[in-house]
Design a protein around this motif. Sequence first.
Motif, PDB file in Angstrom:
ATOM      1  N   THR A 218       0.860  -1.175   0.000  1.00 42.55           N
ATOM      2  CA  THR A 218       0.000   0.000   0.000  1.00 42.55           C
ATOM      3  C   THR A 218       0.903   1.233   0.000  1.00 42.55           C
ATOM      4  O   THR A 218       2.114   1.128   0.178  1.00 42.55           O
ATOM      5  CB  THR A 218      -0.905   0.022   1.235  1.00 42.55           C
ATOM      6  OG1 THR A 218      -0.090  -0.155   2.389  1.00 42.55           O
ATOM      7  CG2 THR A 218      -1.932  -1.080   1.172  1.00 42.55           C
ATOM      8  N   TRP A 219       0.312   2.385  -0.214  1.00 37.53           N
ATOM      9  CA  TRP A 219       1.102   3.620  -0.296  1.00 37.53           C
ATOM     10  C   TRP A 219       0.510   4.669   0.622  1.00 37.53           C
ATOM     11  O   TRP A 219      -0.676   4.981   0.519  1.00 37.53           O
ATOM     12  CB  TRP A 219       1.136   4.154  -1.729  1.00 37.53           C
ATOM     13  CG  TRP A 219       1.738   3.190  -2.698  1.00 37.53           C
ATOM     14  CD1 TRP A 219       1.102   2.146  -3.293  1.00 37.53           C
ATOM     15  CD2 TRP A 219       3.087   3.158  -3.160  1.00 37.53           C
ATOM     16  NE1 TRP A 219       1.981   1.469  -4.111  1.00 37.53           N
ATOM     17  CE2 TRP A 219       3.208   2.067  -4.048  1.00 37.53           C
ATOM     18  CE3 TRP A 219       4.217   3.954  -2.921  1.00 37.53           C
ATOM     19  CZ2 TRP A 219       4.401   1.749  -4.686  1.00 37.53           C
ATOM     20  CZ3 TRP A 219       5.393   3.638  -3.566  1.00 37.53           C
ATOM     21  CH2 TRP A 219       5.489   2.544  -4.436  1.00 37.53           C
ATOM     22  N   TYR A 220       1.370   5.204   1.488  1.00 39.03           N
ATOM     23  CA  TYR A 220       0.922   6.237   2.423  1.00 39.03           C
ATOM     24  C   TYR A 220       0.393   7.441   1.660  1.00 39.03           C
ATOM     25  O   TYR A 220      -0.574   8.059   2.042  1.00 39.03           O
ATOM     26  CB  TYR A 220       2.104   6.655   3.300  1.00 39.03           C
ATOM     27  CG  TYR A 220       1.775   7.671   4.372  1.00 39.03           C
ATOM     28  CD1 TYR A 220       1.235   7.263   5.589  1.00 39.03           C
ATOM     29  CD2 TYR A 220       2.023   9.015   4.169  1.00 39.03           C
ATOM     30  CE1 TYR A 220       0.949   8.175   6.574  1.00 39.03           C
ATOM     31  CE2 TYR A 220       1.741   9.944   5.149  1.00 39.03           C
ATOM     32  CZ  TYR A 220       1.198   9.519   6.354  1.00 39.03           C
ATOM     33  OH  TYR A 220       0.912  10.433   7.331  1.00 39.03           O
TER      34      TYR A 220
ATOM     35  N   LYS B  19      -7.278   7.787  -3.758  1.00 41.63           N
ATOM     36  CA  LYS B  19      -8.298   7.149  -4.594  1.00 41.63           C
ATOM     37  C   LYS B  19      -8.700   8.082  -5.736  1.00 41.63           C
ATOM     38  O   LYS B  19      -8.622   9.293  -5.629  1.00 41.63           O
ATOM     39  CB  LYS B  19      -9.515   6.846  -3.733  1.00 41.63           C
ATOM     40  CG  LYS B  19      -9.282   5.679  -2.784  1.00 41.63           C
ATOM     41  CD  LYS B  19     -10.572   4.847  -2.671  1.00 41.63           C
ATOM     42  CE  LYS B  19     -10.311   3.562  -1.922  1.00 41.63           C
ATOM     43  NZ  LYS B  19     -10.067   3.834  -0.483  1.00 41.63           N
TER      44      LYS B  19
ATOM     45  N   ALA C 142       6.742  11.144   7.308  1.00 41.34           N
ATOM     46  CA  ALA C 142       5.572  10.265   7.364  1.00 41.34           C
ATOM     47  C   ALA C 142       5.777   9.015   6.511  1.00 41.34           C
ATOM     48  O   ALA C 142       5.500   7.900   6.946  1.00 41.34           O
ATOM     49  CB  ALA C 142       4.333  11.022   6.896  1.00 41.34           C
TER      50      ALA C 142
ATOM     51  N   ILE D  94      -0.854  -2.663   4.898  1.00 33.36           N
ATOM     52  CA  ILE D  94      -1.851  -2.031   5.766  1.00 33.36           C
ATOM     53  C   ILE D  94      -2.498  -0.900   4.967  1.00 33.36           C
ATOM     54  O   ILE D  94      -1.812  -0.055   4.409  1.00 33.36           O
ATOM     55  CB  ILE D  94      -1.191  -1.428   7.026  1.00 33.36           C
ATOM     56  CG1 ILE D  94      -0.311  -2.446   7.736  1.00 33.36           C
ATOM     57  CG2 ILE D  94      -2.238  -0.816   7.950  1.00 33.36           C
ATOM     58  CD1 ILE D  94      -1.028  -3.479   8.521  1.00 33.36           C
ATOM     59  N   GLY D  95      -3.850  -0.916   4.934  1.00 31.06           N
ATOM     60  CA  GLY D  95      -4.550   0.096   4.138  1.00 31.06           C
ATOM     61  C   GLY D  95      -5.060   1.239   4.994  1.00 31.06           C
ATOM     62  O   GLY D  95      -4.838   1.281   6.211  1.00 31.06           O
ATOM     63  N   GLU D  96      -5.755   2.163   4.335  1.00 32.40           N
ATOM     64  CA  GLU D  96      -6.372   3.285   5.050  1.00 32.40           C
ATOM     65  C   GLU D  96      -7.607   2.788   5.797  1.00 32.40           C
ATOM     66  O   GLU D  96      -8.219   1.822   5.356  1.00 32.40           O
ATOM     67  CB  GLU D  96      -6.762   4.364   4.052  1.00 32.40           C
ATOM     68  CG  GLU D  96      -5.604   4.922   3.273  1.00 32.40           C
ATOM     69  CD  GLU D  96      -4.545   5.548   4.153  1.00 32.40           C
ATOM     70  OE1 GLU D  96      -4.839   5.838   5.332  1.00 32.40           O
ATOM     71  OE2 GLU D  96      -3.429   5.715   3.697  1.00 32.40           O
TER      72      GLU D  96
ATOM     73  N   LEU E 233      -3.407   3.043   8.303  1.00 31.31           N
ATOM     74  CA  LEU E 233      -2.054   3.443   7.956  1.00 31.31           C
ATOM     75  C   LEU E 233      -1.730   4.833   8.518  1.00 31.31           C
ATOM     76  O   LEU E 233      -0.736   5.024   9.221  1.00 31.31           O
ATOM     77  CB  LEU E 233      -1.901   3.421   6.427  1.00 31.31           C
ATOM     78  CG  LEU E 233      -0.527   3.698   5.831  1.00 31.31           C
ATOM     79  CD1 LEU E 233       0.511   2.760   6.392  1.00 31.31           C
ATOM     80  CD2 LEU E 233      -0.557   3.552   4.311  1.00 31.31           C
ATOM     81  N   HIS E 234      -2.602   5.786   8.233  1.00 29.03           N
ATOM     82  CA  HIS E 234      -2.348   7.144   8.714  1.00 29.03           C
ATOM     83  C   HIS E 234      -2.400   7.229  10.237  1.00 29.03           C
ATOM     84  O   HIS E 234      -1.600   7.921  10.849  1.00 29.03           O
ATOM     85  CB  HIS E 234      -3.334   8.133   8.078  1.00 29.03           C
ATOM     86  CG  HIS E 234      -2.892   8.634   6.740  1.00 29.03           C
ATOM     87  ND1 HIS E 234      -2.944   7.860   5.603  1.00 29.03           N
ATOM     88  CD2 HIS E 234      -2.350   9.821   6.362  1.00 29.03           C
ATOM     89  CE1 HIS E 234      -2.463   8.550   4.585  1.00 29.03           C
ATOM     90  NE2 HIS E 234      -2.094   9.744   5.015  1.00 29.03           N
TER      91      HIS E 234
ATOM     92  N   VAL F 124       0.828   5.680  11.797  1.00 28.30           N
ATOM     93  CA  VAL F 124       1.989   6.540  11.571  1.00 28.30           C
ATOM     94  C   VAL F 124       1.960   7.716  12.542  1.00 28.30           C
ATOM     95  O   VAL F 124       2.961   8.044  13.178  1.00 28.30           O
ATOM     96  CB  VAL F 124       2.029   7.045  10.109  1.00 28.30           C
ATOM     97  CG1 VAL F 124       3.040   8.167   9.952  1.00 28.30           C
ATOM     98  CG2 VAL F 124       2.371   5.903   9.166  1.00 28.30           C
TER      99      VAL F 124
END
Lengths: 274, 569
Positions: free
Chosen positions: A233-235, A239, B105, B117-119, B122-123, B126
């Motif tokens: 996944t990407w921080y 979308k 970040a 790990i998805g949203e 994730l945020h 962190v």
Amino acid sequence: MRNIFNFIDRPSPIHELTGATKLICLVLWSLAAMTSYDTRFLIFLPLVSFVLFRASRIKISDVSFMLGFTAVFMVLNNVLVFAISPDHGAGVYGTEHILLGRGRYALTAEQLFYHANLILKYLSTIPIVLLFVCTTNPSEFAASLNRIGVKYSIAYSVALALRYIPDIQREYHEISQAQQARGIEMSKKESLVKRLKSASAILIPLILSSMDRIETISNAMELRGFGKNKKRTWYMGRKFSKADIGAIVFCALLCVAALLLNYINGGRFYNPFI
Amino acid sequence: MENPIISFEKFSFKYNAQAKPTLYDIDLSIRPGEKILIAGPSGCGKSTLAHCINGLVPHSFAGESSGRLSIDGKDSAKLSIFDVSQVVGTVLQDSDGQFIGLTVAEDIAFALENACIGEPELHELVLKAAQSVNVAGHLAHAPTELSGGQKQRVSMAGVMVDDVKVLLFDEPLANLDPATGKQAIELIDLIQKRTGAAVIIIEHRLEDVLHRHVDRIVLMQNGRIIADEAPDRLLSSRLLKENGIREPLYLTALRYAGVEIKEDMQPRSMGSIRLSEEDVEKVRAWYSFGAKTEEKGEKEPLLEIEDLSFAYSRGHQALSDISLRIDKGEIVAIVGNNGAGKSTLSKLICGFETAQSGKMLLEGEDMAGLSIKERADRIGYVMQNPNQMISKVLIRDEVALGLRTRGVDEQEIQSRVDETLKICGLWPFRSWPVSALSYGQKKRVTIASILVLRPKMIILDEPTAGLDYRNYTEIMEFLSLLNKQGVTVVMITHDMHLMLEYAHRALVINDGRLIADSSCSRVLTDAQLIEKASLKETSLYPLALRCGIEDASAFVERFIDYEREVEGK
């Protein structure tokens, strides 16, 4: 300059598009601009890009350096084309209307029209490339590449390059200073051969210490699980929104229009001379 | 007793590229929540031991092992490096090199991204990790905008997001200024208490690590563990010194004074140590017995700097109104926090940058008109990392480089190179390729390549960074020797011991200004100055206070003089 991306963060609808959208749009737009030499179409593209520039809140002064650079290039390109083949326009459009002079370098209306098209080509592509560079967050770029199907290990190497370019620039600077102190001359006073030799005194330590860097970074990445899964996944990934889809559809239509024009004109050129 | 989280049983390891094993018969077990310090000289195998724990051995560095190593109850031979990284989080020594992301970040998120790990987790994760190490205000910053200490904290956050059971720190104090190093040790302690993870610290700067509680010290030498004891017990023995590890200065001072260090005195820190009346008397007697150092006579100035100011193009004022004087034959230390302007000052002296205002005189001559090359004939500059200077394959060619570019004739070059190689102790290696040398030897080569130009003064950026105590002593003794032969030495350093032991004088720079120009013993016993310039007080200072000696600075002087006598320095 921090890196090749001259990202300027200002709130605008263009900034809000995802990096992947902007990348796809850039590719489609460039294809469209490359395919067609239809003058009407080539006038339309710069007009749209001008509107987009206004929408993005990027100012001319932000990109003045790049604009100046490409302007020089454009002039050079035109001069060379005229110098090498002054009858290119006549060849393309099939007629010859002499406006000025005589002989090989006689200026024809066709040649002039061809040059106008060439300039329009620059105007239809350069602003959109600058727009992409200024409104795409470099952090998001790797995520975008991955989204459009580039393998994440390759996409990430782009991000890493962006991360390390400033470090390597600084290191180059430091090494070159220390080597100059030992008498390595890099100024224009020296002959080219000597300067090339001198460059090795800076490049060899730079390459060796970059290798150390690569070992450290690849260990650090592995220790934190890079390459464990097929996906990641990407921080900074985002979308797609309706605006993204809209932008892509619009650029795809541009491509279709360019192809249609080629079909209607019976070639890449729009010919006002017949 | 709880099961160990890491357990070595009769474990040996040999790198494929090497003929002999690097680790022999290691027996070591670490239980959850323990805090262990692994110490030992360069080449003792402590880094390899760390690589075995985090999985880089055998996954990145191949080799053969025998015996057993289990991590979290599982045989390590059957674990992938990714399995190991779920249990052991590693913070590497190079806080800049291990910074992977373009921003704070992204760097913290790296392990989570790889774990898919998805949203929105994730945020959230962190942010939580960033808060725990106090970098939440810098999430969007690039590494170039952070200090060394902040980068290290980002690395800590980056491994803590994984909820690991073991935190492994590889030389966490390297590259940090003394005050930041102290904070790092405090933060590690705090994190351990909060998370309950086992902590393993690899470091040869023992005294600095012992600033906070440590359960055990594991001492390594020649690939073997030679001691695995509580700090009090190990410090009361002579093992540290015998194996090239520096013991805390207050203990050395006590030993000099004739006090016998015993385990029940709790010698692990200056705060815990118990001193009897008799011990205090011994210290006082030793102090008053010492002769005063006599003031040396008139000195001749070599470099005079007047009202020097400099700003980088981006407008940041790097140096303001610096005035100082360096005399012939001195050893001067330039100290101060990271980013204070120490390196900028040396760049101005060497001519790499040009000051906006002010004057520099070299032996009375204005330097303004001198080029980099002309300055280099008289002022040599040695970079911190020898790998950044060496560009030739053979040692001889590397040392001769500066002379060749100056067009000196070949016969003269050969004789000067020979002479320099002998002085620098590199004669036995004269025909070796540089790549066959150790880090410390490479450092010598870079010093030799500067000395061959016969400068009046050499400026060294962190001359002992990355060296263990033995190599440190070697290089410093060598520099003292050069100094006695008339070369003026200027060192930029974070190492308080180094400055105390070898420098005649300290210049303290803070925020671009020279805030002190004084003897090292005075600087390191001045609490206000220490605080302001991110230095660290010497542990001799509280010892002097404990023993009722008011002039702590004189006590420190006494210690240095005595040490020079004993060690024959």
